[in-house]
Design a protein around this motif. Structure first.
Motif, PDB file in Angstrom:
ATOM      1  N   GLU A 120       0.827  -1.204   0.000  1.00 53.41           N
ATOM      2  CA  GLU A 120       0.000   0.000   0.000  1.00 53.41           C
ATOM      3  C   GLU A 120       0.865   1.259   0.000  1.00 53.41           C
ATOM      4  O   GLU A 120       0.551   2.224  -0.703  1.00 53.41           O
ATOM      5  N   ILE A 121       1.921   1.253   0.754  1.00 52.41           N
ATOM      6  CA  ILE A 121       2.822   2.407   0.795  1.00 52.41           C
ATOM      7  C   ILE A 121       3.493   2.601  -0.559  1.00 52.41           C
ATOM      8  O   ILE A 121       3.606   3.727  -1.051  1.00 52.41           O
ATOM      9  N   HIS A 122       3.898   1.496  -1.173  1.00 50.12           N
ATOM     10  CA  HIS A 122       4.526   1.592  -2.487  1.00 50.12           C
ATOM     11  C   HIS A 122       3.563   2.214  -3.504  1.00 50.12           C
ATOM     12  O   HIS A 122       3.944   3.106  -4.280  1.00 50.12           O
ATOM     13  N   TRP A 166       1.004   4.152  -2.852  1.00 51.50           N
ATOM     14  CA  TRP A 166       0.769   5.529  -2.463  1.00 51.50           C
ATOM     15  C   TRP A 166       1.909   6.427  -2.931  1.00 51.50           C
ATOM     16  O   TRP A 166       1.689   7.497  -3.505  1.00 51.50           O
ATOM     17  N   LEU A 167       3.142   5.980  -2.746  1.00 50.38           N
ATOM     18  CA  LEU A 167       4.300   6.748  -3.202  1.00 50.38           C
ATOM     19  C   LEU A 167       4.341   6.843  -4.723  1.00 50.38           C
ATOM     20  O   LEU A 167       4.704   7.882  -5.291  1.00 50.38           O
ATOM     21  N   HIS A 168       3.956   5.777  -5.388  1.00 53.38           N
ATOM     22  CA  HIS A 168       3.921   5.789  -6.851  1.00 53.38           C
ATOM     23  C   HIS A 168       2.915   6.819  -7.363  1.00 53.38           C
ATOM     24  O   HIS A 168       3.191   7.560  -8.305  1.00 53.38           O
ATOM     25  N   ARG A 169       1.740   6.866  -6.755  1.00 56.78           N
ATOM     26  CA  ARG A 169       0.717   7.833  -7.178  1.00 56.78           C
ATOM     27  C   ARG A 169       1.189   9.271  -6.968  1.00 56.78           C
ATOM     28  O   ARG A 169       0.971  10.142  -7.817  1.00 56.78           O
ATOM     29  N   ILE A 170       1.850   9.512  -5.819  1.00 54.69           N
ATOM     30  CA  ILE A 170       2.368  10.858  -5.553  1.00 54.69           C
ATOM     31  C   ILE A 170       3.406  11.248  -6.603  1.00 54.69           C
ATOM     32  O   ILE A 170       3.381  12.354  -7.154  1.00 54.69           O
ATOM     33  N   ARG A 171       4.303  10.321  -6.918  1.00 54.18           N
ATOM     34  CA  ARG A 171       5.351  10.596  -7.921  1.00 54.18           C
ATOM     35  C   ARG A 171       4.733  10.831  -9.295  1.00 54.18           C
ATOM     36  O   ARG A 171       5.143  11.740 -10.026  1.00 54.18           O
ATOM     37  N   GLU A 190       1.736  11.986  -9.969  1.00 51.27           N
ATOM     38  CA  GLU A 190       1.086  13.304  -9.972  1.00 51.27           C
ATOM     39  C   GLU A 190       2.106  14.425 -10.124  1.00 51.27           C
ATOM     40  O   GLU A 190       1.877  15.388 -10.855  1.00 51.27           O
ATOM     41  N   ARG A 191       3.227  14.312  -9.440  1.00 50.45           N
ATOM     42  CA  ARG A 191       4.272  15.343  -9.557  1.00 50.45           C
ATOM     43  C   ARG A 191       4.838  15.403 -10.968  1.00 50.45           C
ATOM     44  O   ARG A 191       5.074  16.485 -11.510  1.00 50.45           O
TER      45      ARG A 191
END
Length: 71
Positions: free
Chosen positions: A5-7, A9-14, A16-17
């Motif tokens: 889940e953390i992976h 979540w971090l992928h989605r943030i990256r 979006e950026r």
């Protein structure tokens, strides 16, 4: 369990950026090819199409009668 889940979540943030950076980045000016280069490329392309069609088309056997009228 939590690592996946953390992976994500971090992928989605990256992602979006990166999308935000892509939308704000200045687009490079595209140079057009000179007319002579475009004409040469088109002529070469059609020549390759013609060669391909000649290779793909089976040749019909020639009879003696049709061979005389070809000239």
């Amino acid at each position: 369990m939590y690592g996946d889940e953390i992976h994500l979540w971090l992928h989605r943030i990256r992602a979006e950026r990166l999308q935000h950076e892509a939308h704000e980045a200045p687009r490079p000016h595209r140079r057009t090819r000179p007319a002579r280069a475009r004409a040469l490329r088109a002529r070469l392309g059609w020549t390759l199409v013609e060669v391909g069609l000649r290779l793909a088309t089976p040749r019909l056997p020639r009879s003696g009668l049709t061979a005389r009228f070809d000239h």
